[in-house]
Design a protein around this motif. Structure first.
Motif, PDB file in Angstrom:
ATOM      1  N   ARG A   1     -22.871 -68.430  30.193  1.00  0.00           N
ATOM      2  CA  ARG A   1     -23.784 -67.108  29.579  1.00  0.00           C
ATOM      3  C   ARG A   1     -22.994 -66.947  28.713  1.00  0.00           C
ATOM      4  O   ARG A   1     -21.822 -67.090  28.458  1.00  0.00           O
ATOM      5  CB  ARG A   1     -23.360 -65.591  30.860  1.00  0.00           C
ATOM      6  CG  ARG A   1     -21.733 -65.637  30.816  1.00  0.00           C
ATOM      7  CD  ARG A   1     -21.889 -64.654  32.567  1.00  0.00           C
ATOM      8  NE  ARG A   1     -20.476 -65.195  33.015  1.00  0.00           N
ATOM      9  CZ  ARG A   1     -20.020 -63.662  33.040  1.00  0.00           C
ATOM     10  NH1 ARG A   1     -20.062 -62.678  32.239  1.00  0.00           N
ATOM     11  NH2 ARG A   1     -18.951 -63.977  33.435  1.00  0.00           N
ATOM     12  N   LEU A   2     -23.320 -66.324  27.748  1.00  0.00           N
ATOM     13  CA  LEU A   2     -23.252 -65.984  25.977  1.00  0.00           C
ATOM     14  C   LEU A   2     -22.391 -64.326  26.629  1.00  0.00           C
ATOM     15  O   LEU A   2     -22.851 -63.670  26.916  1.00  0.00           O
ATOM     16  CB  LEU A   2     -24.095 -65.131  25.320  1.00  0.00           C
ATOM     17  CG  LEU A   2     -24.981 -66.648  24.848  1.00  0.00           C
ATOM     18  CD1 LEU A   2     -26.152 -66.734  24.200  1.00  0.00           C
ATOM     19  CD2 LEU A   2     -24.267 -68.142  24.565  1.00  0.00           C
ATOM     20  N   VAL A   3     -21.521 -63.669  25.447  1.00  0.00           N
ATOM     21  CA  VAL A   3     -20.538 -62.763  26.209  1.00  0.00           C
ATOM     22  C   VAL A   3     -20.254 -61.703  24.566  1.00  0.00           C
ATOM     23  O   VAL A   3     -19.484 -62.956  24.439  1.00  0.00           O
ATOM     24  CB  VAL A   3     -19.109 -62.181  27.060  1.00  0.00           C
ATOM     25  CG1 VAL A   3     -18.071 -61.566  26.931  1.00  0.00           C
ATOM     26  CG2 VAL A   3     -19.618 -63.222  28.175  1.00  0.00           C
TER      27      VAL A   3
ATOM     28  N   GLU B   1     -17.684 -55.764  26.357  1.00  0.00           N
ATOM     29  CA  GLU B   1     -17.393 -55.943  27.488  1.00  0.00           C
ATOM     30  C   GLU B   1     -16.328 -54.599  27.828  1.00  0.00           C
ATOM     31  O   GLU B   1     -15.843 -53.823  26.665  1.00  0.00           O
ATOM     32  CB  GLU B   1     -16.028 -56.578  27.450  1.00  0.00           C
ATOM     33  CG  GLU B   1     -16.913 -57.192  27.673  1.00  0.00           C
ATOM     34  CD  GLU B   1     -17.164 -57.542  29.628  1.00  0.00           C
ATOM     35  OE1 GLU B   1     -15.935 -58.149  30.000  1.00  0.00           O
ATOM     36  OE2 GLU B   1     -18.484 -57.937  29.499  1.00  0.00           O
ATOM     37  N   LYS B   2     -15.983 -53.773  28.071  1.00  0.00           N
ATOM     38  CA  LYS B   2     -14.982 -52.767  29.383  1.00  0.00           C
ATOM     39  C   LYS B   2     -12.978 -52.911  28.879  1.00  0.00           C
ATOM     40  O   LYS B   2     -13.654 -54.698  28.980  1.00  0.00           O
ATOM     41  CB  LYS B   2     -15.047 -52.544  30.383  1.00  0.00           C
ATOM     42  CG  LYS B   2     -13.723 -50.973  31.498  1.00  0.00           C
ATOM     43  CD  LYS B   2     -14.127 -51.534  32.031  1.00  0.00           C
ATOM     44  CE  LYS B   2     -12.761 -49.996  33.144  1.00  0.00           C
ATOM     45  NZ  LYS B   2     -13.305 -49.520  34.700  1.00  0.00           N
TER      46      LYS B   2
ATOM     47  N   GLU C   1     -11.717 -56.802  29.670  1.00  0.00           N
ATOM     48  CA  GLU C   1     -12.386 -57.001  30.618  1.00  0.00           C
ATOM     49  C   GLU C   1     -12.050 -58.332  31.142  1.00  0.00           C
ATOM     50  O   GLU C   1     -11.480 -59.144  31.553  1.00  0.00           O
ATOM     51  CB  GLU C   1     -12.956 -56.048  31.611  1.00  0.00           C
ATOM     52  CG  GLU C   1     -12.379 -56.339  33.610  1.00  0.00           C
ATOM     53  CD  GLU C   1     -13.548 -55.953  33.640  1.00  0.00           C
ATOM     54  OE1 GLU C   1     -13.355 -55.038  34.760  1.00  0.00           O
ATOM     55  OE2 GLU C   1     -14.991 -55.316  33.913  1.00  0.00           O
ATOM     56  N   ILE C   2     -13.347 -58.872  30.744  1.00  0.00           N
ATOM     57  CA  ILE C   2     -13.453 -60.538  30.653  1.00  0.00           C
ATOM     58  C   ILE C   2     -12.290 -61.361  30.841  1.00  0.00           C
ATOM     59  O   ILE C   2     -11.776 -62.615  31.375  1.00  0.00           O
ATOM     60  CB  ILE C   2     -14.470 -61.023  30.209  1.00  0.00           C
ATOM     61  CG1 ILE C   2     -15.159 -62.294  31.185  1.00  0.00           C
ATOM     62  CG2 ILE C   2     -14.669 -60.878  28.403  1.00  0.00           C
ATOM     63  CD1 ILE C   2     -16.208 -63.004  30.092  1.00  0.00           C
ATOM     64  N   LEU C   3     -11.644 -61.842  29.339  1.00  0.00           N
ATOM     65  CA  LEU C   3      -9.854 -61.865  29.184  1.00  0.00           C
ATOM     66  C   LEU C   3      -8.753 -61.937  30.189  1.00  0.00           C
ATOM     67  O   LEU C   3      -7.947 -62.627  30.305  1.00  0.00           O
ATOM     68  CB  LEU C   3      -9.809 -61.181  27.602  1.00  0.00           C
ATOM     69  CG  LEU C   3     -11.061 -62.043  26.315  1.00  0.00           C
ATOM     70  CD1 LEU C   3     -10.553 -61.737  25.258  1.00  0.00           C
ATOM     71  CD2 LEU C   3     -11.731 -63.368  26.820  1.00  0.00           C
TER      72      LEU C   3
ATOM     73  N   SER D   1     -11.862 -57.290  19.497  1.00  0.00           N
ATOM     74  CA  SER D   1     -13.538 -57.562  18.833  1.00  0.00           C
ATOM     75  C   SER D   1     -13.411 -56.202  18.162  1.00  0.00           C
ATOM     76  O   SER D   1     -15.239 -56.463  17.290  1.00  0.00           O
ATOM     77  CB  SER D   1     -14.722 -56.853  20.191  1.00  0.00           C
ATOM     78  OG  SER D   1     -13.772 -55.389  20.427  1.00  0.00           O
ATOM     79  N   ASP D   2     -12.819 -54.991  17.457  1.00  0.00           N
ATOM     80  CA  ASP D   2     -13.037 -54.390  16.682  1.00  0.00           C
ATOM     81  C   ASP D   2     -12.992 -54.875  15.183  1.00  0.00           C
ATOM     82  O   ASP D   2     -11.607 -55.639  14.638  1.00  0.00           O
ATOM     83  CB  ASP D   2     -12.803 -53.094  16.541  1.00  0.00           C
ATOM     84  CG  ASP D   2     -13.057 -51.948  15.796  1.00  0.00           C
ATOM     85  OD1 ASP D   2     -13.800 -52.692  14.856  1.00  0.00           O
ATOM     86  OD2 ASP D   2     -13.085 -50.863  16.064  1.00  0.00           O
TER      87      ASP D   2
END
Length: 369
Positions: free
Chosen positions: A127-129, A134-135, A154-156, A188-189
């Motif tokens: 999947r692509l994230v 993300e939270k 969160e995924i990390l 991500s920012d």
């Protein structure tokens, strides 16, 4: 893999020295890219992929405007080779997430433009994230880090394995960008990232400490010469660099272009912090025949570096002004003797907190356009 795999700077230094090896491979020697990757992995300590685990793969997809073969972004076939290897080792039971954040344009559009959606169609466990969706959790870093706090998707925090896949290209600020700098896309920012480019060297140490990979891969089949990182021209190298250590991979990449890692500010800083040098690096695989990767003239590079140094001074003054303001707020709530005499905390603790605030930055803040 995952966050927090080492508990201290001392332990991390030992891990870095113990894994400071990289395989440099001529791609043309093998029938396929998959075979080249497998040949490289056979020269390194085995990676024990856990069946059913969450694997995050971080490519360099800084823009969706790059043509295939331009060396500006990570080609999807090298990521596909990594996915093939993971699925082969785990019978396809892993949840594989290709993670990236916005930079030049929205990452969702970049995934589409660069053909990464084809990987999702090819495998049902991929999947692509978009990390920006993300939270987030705020993570406080150790005192020796430059960032006092960082927002982590969160995924990390959930991942079991991490793979860093980059490409070989010049960078106007760092001379080169491969695996070590690739992690600057994890916060991500992109506005926060742009705000703190002057502290890139220590911040990359912090990010690689948090997200030390199980596997680092540099696609050096084609390198990006010129200014980089989003403009320049392709130069044929025909190599793949594989390592369990992102610093080793980048140091090997510098050897491949006939330069020392000490010429790259972020690599020089990392090697000094982790106490490793050229003599510690073990390069295996095919013979390394250095080939130059053209770059901008030195005066251009140093003009950029001087500008970044001036931005550091500006940030220190900003921190000092905020610290003074906070002291004023604290004194409005209590007497000076409360802080100096131990009523709230010891004077030593107060000075330590103030010094950390002055010299560090906050990668968890929000910047608005």
């Amino acid at each position: 893999g995952g966050i927090g795999t080492v508990n201290s700077l001392h332990q991390w230094r030992k891990q870095c020295r113990d894994t400071l090896s990289a395989a440099v491979l001529e791609v043309g020697r093998d029938p396929s890219l998959d075979d080249t990757l497998r040949r490289g992995l056979a020269l390194l300590p085995p990676i024990r992929w856990q069946p059913g685990s969450l694997v995050c793969i971080k490519p360099n997809l800084t823009t969706g405007k790059s043509a295939e073969g331009s060396a500006i972004t990570t080609p999807r076939d090298v990521v596909a080779a990594v996915i093939d290897e993971i699925n082969r080792s785990t019978d396809g039971t892993c949840d594989i997430a290709i993670v990236e954040s916005d930079s030049d344009g929205r990452i969702e559009a970049n995934f589409e433009a660069l053909g990464y959606v084809e990987l999702v169609r090819r495998w049902n466990n991929v999947r692509l994230v978009d990390l920006g969706k993300e939270k987030f959790y705020k993570v406080i870093l150790p005192d020796w880090c430059k960032a006092r706090m960082i927002e982590v998707p969160e995924i990390l925090l959930q991942m079991d394995h991490f793979v860093n896949v980059a490409n070989l290209k010049r960078h106007i600020q760092e001379r080169i960008t491969c695996c070590w700098k690739n992690l600057y896309g994890l916060p991500s920012d992109h506005l926060v990232r742009m705000r703190y480019h002057q502290y890139l060297c220590p911040l990359l140490v912090d990010l690689n400490y948090l997200f030390w990979p199980d596997l680092a891969v540099i696609d050096a089949r084609v390198g990006l010469g010129g200014t980089g990182p989003m403009s320049g021209y392709p130069v044929e190298f025909g190599q793949l660099i594989v390592s369990a250590n992102p610093l080793a991979a980048d140091m090997a990449a510098m050897r491949a272009i006939g330069e020392s890692h000490r010429r790259v500010p972020s690599l020089r800083h990392a090697a000094r912090r982790l106490r490793v040098g050229d003599c510690d690096l073990q390069v295996v695989g095919d013979p390394v025949v250095p080939k130059p990767l053209p770059f901008v003239p030195n005066p251009v590079f140093w003009a950029v570096r001087i500008g970044l140094s001036l931005r550091k001074v500006a940030t220190l003054f900003e921190n000092l002004s905020l610290l003074t303001w906070l002291v004023g707020i604290a004194l409005r709530m209590g007497k000076p003797t409360d802080f100096a005499g131990g009523g709230v905390q010891s004077l030593g603790t107060s000075l330590k907190v103030a010094w950390r605030f002055f010299r560090t930055v906050d990668l968890s803040e929000k910047v608005y356009e």
